[in-house]
Design a protein around this motif. Structure first.
Motif, PDB file in Angstrom:
ATOM      1  N   LEU A 173     -21.299 -62.676   4.649  1.00  0.00           N
ATOM      2  CA  LEU A 173     -19.854 -62.936   4.621  1.00  0.00           C
ATOM      3  C   LEU A 173     -19.160 -62.371   5.853  1.00  0.00           C
ATOM      4  O   LEU A 173     -18.048 -62.798   6.188  1.00  0.00           O
ATOM      5  CB  LEU A 173     -19.247 -62.318   3.365  1.00  0.00           C
ATOM      6  CG  LEU A 173     -19.739 -62.898   2.024  1.00  0.00           C
ATOM      7  CD1 LEU A 173     -19.190 -62.087   0.863  1.00  0.00           C
ATOM      8  CD2 LEU A 173     -19.336 -64.357   1.895  1.00  0.00           C
ATOM      9  N   CYS A 174     -19.800 -61.431   6.534  1.00  0.00           N
ATOM     10  CA  CYS A 174     -19.195 -60.823   7.724  1.00  0.00           C
ATOM     11  C   CYS A 174     -18.904 -61.841   8.816  1.00  0.00           C
ATOM     12  O   CYS A 174     -17.996 -61.656   9.624  1.00  0.00           O
ATOM     13  CB  CYS A 174     -20.128 -59.749   8.297  1.00  0.00           C
ATOM     14  SG  CYS A 174     -20.268 -58.283   7.281  1.00  0.00           S
ATOM     15  N   MET A 175     -19.693 -62.900   8.853  1.00  0.00           N
ATOM     16  CA  MET A 175     -19.528 -63.836   9.969  1.00  0.00           C
ATOM     17  C   MET A 175     -18.460 -64.894   9.694  1.00  0.00           C
ATOM     18  O   MET A 175     -18.067 -65.636  10.595  1.00  0.00           O
ATOM     19  CB  MET A 175     -20.857 -64.526  10.280  1.00  0.00           C
ATOM     20  CG  MET A 175     -21.377 -65.454   9.187  1.00  0.00           C
ATOM     21  SD  MET A 175     -22.949 -66.211   9.647  1.00  0.00           S
ATOM     22  CE  MET A 175     -23.317 -67.155   8.156  1.00  0.00           C
ATOM     23  N   LEU A 176     -17.968 -64.979   8.439  1.00  0.00           N
ATOM     24  CA  LEU A 176     -17.000 -66.021   8.109  1.00  0.00           C
ATOM     25  C   LEU A 176     -15.707 -65.961   8.928  1.00  0.00           C
ATOM     26  O   LEU A 176     -15.240 -66.993   9.409  1.00  0.00           O
ATOM     27  CB  LEU A 176     -16.681 -65.984   6.618  1.00  0.00           C
ATOM     28  CG  LEU A 176     -17.547 -66.851   5.710  1.00  0.00           C
ATOM     29  CD1 LEU A 176     -17.100 -66.725   4.266  1.00  0.00           C
ATOM     30  CD2 LEU A 176     -17.518 -68.309   6.136  1.00  0.00           C
ATOM     31  N   ASN A 276     -13.291 -61.802   3.481  1.00  0.00           N
ATOM     32  CA  ASN A 276     -12.990 -60.384   3.684  1.00  0.00           C
ATOM     33  C   ASN A 276     -11.909 -59.884   2.735  1.00  0.00           C
ATOM     34  O   ASN A 276     -11.804 -58.683   2.478  1.00  0.00           O
ATOM     35  CB  ASN A 276     -12.589 -60.126   5.143  1.00  0.00           C
ATOM     36  CG  ASN A 276     -11.530 -61.081   5.636  1.00  0.00           C
ATOM     37  OD1 ASN A 276     -11.419 -62.193   5.156  1.00  0.00           O
ATOM     38  ND2 ASN A 276     -10.758 -60.657   6.611  1.00  0.00           N
ATOM     39  N   PHE A 277     -11.097 -60.799   2.167  1.00  0.00           N
ATOM     40  CA  PHE A 277     -10.063 -60.402   1.211  1.00  0.00           C
ATOM     41  C   PHE A 277     -10.533 -60.547  -0.240  1.00  0.00           C
ATOM     42  O   PHE A 277     -10.232 -59.701  -1.081  1.00  0.00           O
ATOM     43  CB  PHE A 277      -8.800 -61.260   1.398  1.00  0.00           C
ATOM     44  CG  PHE A 277      -8.066 -60.983   2.675  1.00  0.00           C
ATOM     45  CD1 PHE A 277      -7.287 -59.847   2.818  1.00  0.00           C
ATOM     46  CD2 PHE A 277      -8.162 -61.854   3.751  1.00  0.00           C
ATOM     47  CE1 PHE A 277      -6.618 -59.588   3.997  1.00  0.00           C
ATOM     48  CE2 PHE A 277      -7.491 -61.606   4.931  1.00  0.00           C
ATOM     49  CZ  PHE A 277      -6.720 -60.463   5.062  1.00  0.00           C
ATOM     50  N   ASN A 278     -11.239 -61.623  -0.533  1.00  0.00           N
ATOM     51  CA  ASN A 278     -11.476 -61.987  -1.928  1.00  0.00           C
ATOM     52  C   ASN A 278     -12.918 -61.851  -2.405  1.00  0.00           C
ATOM     53  O   ASN A 278     -13.156 -61.805  -3.608  1.00  0.00           O
ATOM     54  CB  ASN A 278     -11.015 -63.433  -2.159  1.00  0.00           C
ATOM     55  CG  ASN A 278      -9.543 -63.616  -1.860  1.00  0.00           C
ATOM     56  OD1 ASN A 278      -8.744 -62.696  -2.019  1.00  0.00           O
ATOM     57  ND2 ASN A 278      -9.163 -64.792  -1.402  1.00  0.00           N
ATOM     58  N   ILE A 279     -13.862 -61.823  -1.503  1.00  0.00           N
ATOM     59  CA  ILE A 279     -15.263 -61.731  -1.896  1.00  0.00           C
ATOM     60  C   ILE A 279     -15.853 -60.371  -1.566  1.00  0.00           C
ATOM     61  O   ILE A 279     -16.601 -59.789  -2.362  1.00  0.00           O
ATOM     62  CB  ILE A 279     -16.098 -62.841  -1.220  1.00  0.00           C
ATOM     63  CG1 ILE A 279     -15.534 -64.209  -1.584  1.00  0.00           C
ATOM     64  CG2 ILE A 279     -17.556 -62.736  -1.635  1.00  0.00           C
ATOM     65  CD1 ILE A 279     -15.525 -64.505  -3.068  1.00  0.00           C
ATOM     66  N   VAL A 280     -15.499 -59.833  -0.395  1.00  0.00           N
ATOM     67  CA  VAL A 280     -16.007 -58.516  -0.005  1.00  0.00           C
ATOM     68  C   VAL A 280     -15.634 -57.437  -1.024  1.00  0.00           C
ATOM     69  O   VAL A 280     -16.485 -56.623  -1.402  1.00  0.00           O
ATOM     70  CB  VAL A 280     -15.507 -58.141   1.408  1.00  0.00           C
ATOM     71  CG1 VAL A 280     -15.825 -56.682   1.717  1.00  0.00           C
ATOM     72  CG2 VAL A 280     -16.167 -59.049   2.447  1.00  0.00           C
ATOM     73  N   PRO A 281     -14.369 -57.383  -1.515  1.00  0.00           N
ATOM     74  CA  PRO A 281     -14.048 -56.366  -2.536  1.00  0.00           C
ATOM     75  C   PRO A 281     -14.914 -56.505  -3.789  1.00  0.00           C
ATOM     76  O   PRO A 281     -15.265 -55.501  -4.413  1.00  0.00           O
ATOM     77  CB  PRO A 281     -12.571 -56.636  -2.854  1.00  0.00           C
ATOM     78  CG  PRO A 281     -12.033 -57.288  -1.637  1.00  0.00           C
ATOM     79  CD  PRO A 281     -13.162 -58.130  -1.115  1.00  0.00           C
ATOM     80  N   VAL A 282     -15.256 -57.744  -4.153  1.00  0.00           N
ATOM     81  CA  VAL A 282     -16.119 -57.959  -5.323  1.00  0.00           C
ATOM     82  C   VAL A 282     -17.479 -57.321  -5.090  1.00  0.00           C
ATOM     83  O   VAL A 282     -18.050 -56.673  -5.983  1.00  0.00           O
ATOM     84  CB  VAL A 282     -16.276 -59.468  -5.608  1.00  0.00           C
ATOM     85  CG1 VAL A 282     -17.297 -59.712  -6.707  1.00  0.00           C
ATOM     86  CG2 VAL A 282     -14.932 -60.074  -5.991  1.00  0.00           C
ATOM     87  N   ALA A 283     -18.006 -57.485  -3.858  1.00  0.00           N
ATOM     88  CA  ALA A 283     -19.316 -56.926  -3.532  1.00  0.00           C
ATOM     89  C   ALA A 283     -19.276 -55.401  -3.474  1.00  0.00           C
ATOM     90  O   ALA A 283     -20.145 -54.714  -4.014  1.00  0.00           O
ATOM     91  CB  ALA A 283     -19.799 -57.491  -2.202  1.00  0.00           C
ATOM     92  N   ILE A 284     -18.230 -54.873  -2.831  1.00  0.00           N
ATOM     93  CA  ILE A 284     -18.139 -53.420  -2.658  1.00  0.00           C
ATOM     94  C   ILE A 284     -17.924 -52.715  -3.994  1.00  0.00           C
ATOM     95  O   ILE A 284     -18.528 -51.668  -4.263  1.00  0.00           O
ATOM     96  CB  ILE A 284     -17.004 -53.072  -1.675  1.00  0.00           C
ATOM     97  CG1 ILE A 284     -17.365 -53.550  -0.261  1.00  0.00           C
ATOM     98  CG2 ILE A 284     -16.740 -51.567  -1.663  1.00  0.00           C
ATOM     99  CD1 ILE A 284     -16.279 -53.328   0.752  1.00  0.00           C
ATOM    100  N   LEU A 285     -17.074 -53.299  -4.855  1.00  0.00           N
ATOM    101  CA  LEU A 285     -16.760 -52.695  -6.146  1.00  0.00           C
ATOM    102  C   LEU A 285     -17.748 -53.096  -7.240  1.00  0.00           C
ATOM    103  O   LEU A 285     -17.634 -52.634  -8.374  1.00  0.00           O
ATOM    104  CB  LEU A 285     -15.345 -53.088  -6.570  1.00  0.00           C
ATOM    105  CG  LEU A 285     -14.216 -52.618  -5.640  1.00  0.00           C
ATOM    106  CD1 LEU A 285     -12.881 -53.180  -6.111  1.00  0.00           C
ATOM    107  CD2 LEU A 285     -14.161 -51.104  -5.561  1.00  0.00           C
ATOM    108  N   ASP A 286     -18.704 -53.970  -6.870  1.00  0.00           N
ATOM    109  CA  ASP A 286     -19.732 -54.420  -7.819  1.00  0.00           C
ATOM    110  C   ASP A 286     -19.088 -54.996  -9.083  1.00  0.00           C
ATOM    111  O   ASP A 286     -19.470 -54.673 -10.210  1.00  0.00           O
ATOM    112  CB  ASP A 286     -20.669 -53.267  -8.183  1.00  0.00           C
ATOM    113  CG  ASP A 286     -21.963 -53.754  -8.829  1.00  0.00           C
ATOM    114  OD1 ASP A 286     -22.303 -54.935  -8.631  1.00  0.00           O
ATOM    115  OD2 ASP A 286     -22.615 -52.960  -9.533  1.00  0.00           O
TER     116      ASP A 286
END
Length: 316
Positions: A173-176, A276-286
Motif C-alpha cells: 500500500l506504500c506505493m499507492l 494511507n488514510f483508510n487502509i493503513v490504519p486498519v493494518a496498523i491497528l489490526d
C-alpha cells in the motif's frame, strides 16, 4: 502586505534537499528489503525483498534513472504485490511491559516529538519557502533527538528497525500515493478532461453555473474515490468541468478551487484507494473489519459534500 516568509532559501537548496529526503526514504525501503531477505521467519522473503529493494531504488534514484528504467522497476515492484508475495517477517515490536515502563518514566512528554513534526511543518510552510517535505524531515530529525534524550534505548538502529516495521505493516500500500499521483498527470496528458467536458456538456445547460458547481463537486468526490487522491483528481475535473462550466461564467476561481479540493477530500473518506488514510490504519491497528474506517466516515463525507456545494453556490 507584510511578507511573512522571512526565511528564504535558494531554489537549488530545495532541489538538493528534496533529493536528500527521497534518498533517505529509499535507503529505508532498501533496508527493509535486505532485512526481510535475511529473515528466515518471513514466509516469502524473496518476493518481499524484490518489492522493497525495487521500491527503494526507484525512490532514492528516481531523479537520475532513465524513465524506462524507472518504469521497468515499477513493473518488477508490482509483481510480488500482485501475487501476494510481500509478507511481514519477524517483528521486533516492544513488549507491553516495556511500553508501560517507558510511559511511567516519560509520561505525557511522549507527545512532544509528534507535536514537533507538526509545528516544524507549519513553521516552514508559513515563514519560509522551504519545501514541505524538507520541513517535515527536519521536524522528524528534531523529534528523533528528543526521543534519544528521553531514553538511551532509542539508538539510531531503533528508529531504522521501527521504520522498517511500519513499512512492513503497510506493505505494498506504500506505493499507492505515488502511483495515483502519477495517474493524474497521465490522465490529463491523455485528454481525459476533454472527454469529461464532452460528456458533461450533454447534461449541464450552457450558463447554468449552479448546476455546473453541483456536477463539478460531485465529480471531484467520485473521481477522487477512483484515484484515491484529490490533488490528482482536481486537475482532470477542473479541465473537464470546473473550467468550461463554472469558471468560464465568472465564478471566483479562488473560492471554487479551494472548495472543490475539499469536495475531493470527501471522496478520500470513502475509498480504499486512499490507502494511507483508510487502509493503513486498519493494518496498523489490526482491525477485524478492513472497511471499518470507511464505514465510520461515509456519513461525515455526505454531510460535508452537501455543505461544500452550498458554500460554492453561495460564495461563487
Amino acid at each position: 502586505m507584510i511578507d511573512m516568509k522571512f526565511l528564504q532559501v535558494p531554489a537549488m537548496f530545495n532541489t538538493v534537499m528534496l533529493d536528500v529526503v527521497w534518498i533517505i526514504v529509499g535507503l529505508i525501503a532498501f533496508y527493509a528489503g535486505i532485512k526481510n531477505l535475511l529473515d528466515k521467519e518471513n514466509p516469502s522473503r524473496i518476493g518481499t525483498a524484490i518489492f522493497w529493494c525495487s521500491f527503494g531504488v526507484v525512490t532514492a534514484l528516481g531523479s537520475w534513472l532513465p524513465p524506462k528504467v524507472s518504469g521497468a522497476l515499477v513493473i518488477v515492484m508490482c509483481m510480488p504485490a500482485i501475487f501476494k508475495k510481500v509478507k511481514v517477517g519477524r517483528v521486533n515490536a516492544p513488549t507491553k511491559e516495556y511500553t508501560k515502563a517507558q510511559y511511567s518514566k516519560i509520561g505525557m512528554k511522549i507527545f512532544v516529538p509528534a507535536l514537533t513534526v507538526a509545528v516544524m511543518s507549519l513553521f516552514f510552510a508559513l515563514f519560509s519557502n522551504v519545501s514541505s517535505m524538507v520541513g517535515i524531515t527536519i521536524g522528524v530529525a528534531i523529534s528523533m533527538v528528543l526521543l534519544m534524550v528521553y531514553s538511551r534505548d532509542n539508538k539510531p538502529k531503533v528508529f531504522l528497525d521501527d521504520s522498517e516495521r511500519f513499512l512492513s505493516l503497510m506493505g505494498p500500500l506504500c506505493m499507492l500515493p505515488q502511483l495515483l499521483g502519477c495517474l493524474g498527470g497521465v490522465f490529463t496528458a491523455a485528454g481525459v478532461g476533454d472527454v469529461v467536458a464532452g460528456l458533461v456538456g450533454n447534461v449541464v445547460p450552457e450558463g447554468n453555473v449552479n448546476l455546473g458547481i453541483v456536477v463539478y463537486a460531485i465529480g471531484m468526490m467520485l473521481f477522487t474515490m477512483i484515484m484515491g487522491n484529490a490533488y490528482a483528481a482536481i486537475t482532470v475535473m477542473t479541465v473537464g468541468i470546473g473550467g468550461p462550466f463554472v469558471l468560464a461564467y465568472g465564478a471566483n476561481p479562488v473560492v471554487i478551487g479551494m472548495l472543490a479540493l475539499t469536495c475531493g477530500f470527501c471522496g478520500t473518506l470513502c475509498t480504499p484507494m486512499a490507502a494511507n488514510f483508510n487502509i493503513v490504519p486498519v493494518a496498523i491497528l489490526d482491525m477485524k473489519d478492513r472497511w471499518g474506517v470507511i464505514k465510520n466516515q461515509v456519513l461525515v463525507a455526505i454531510i460535508m459534500i452537501t455543505i461544500q456545494i452550498c458554500f460554492m453556490i453561495a460564495f461563487k
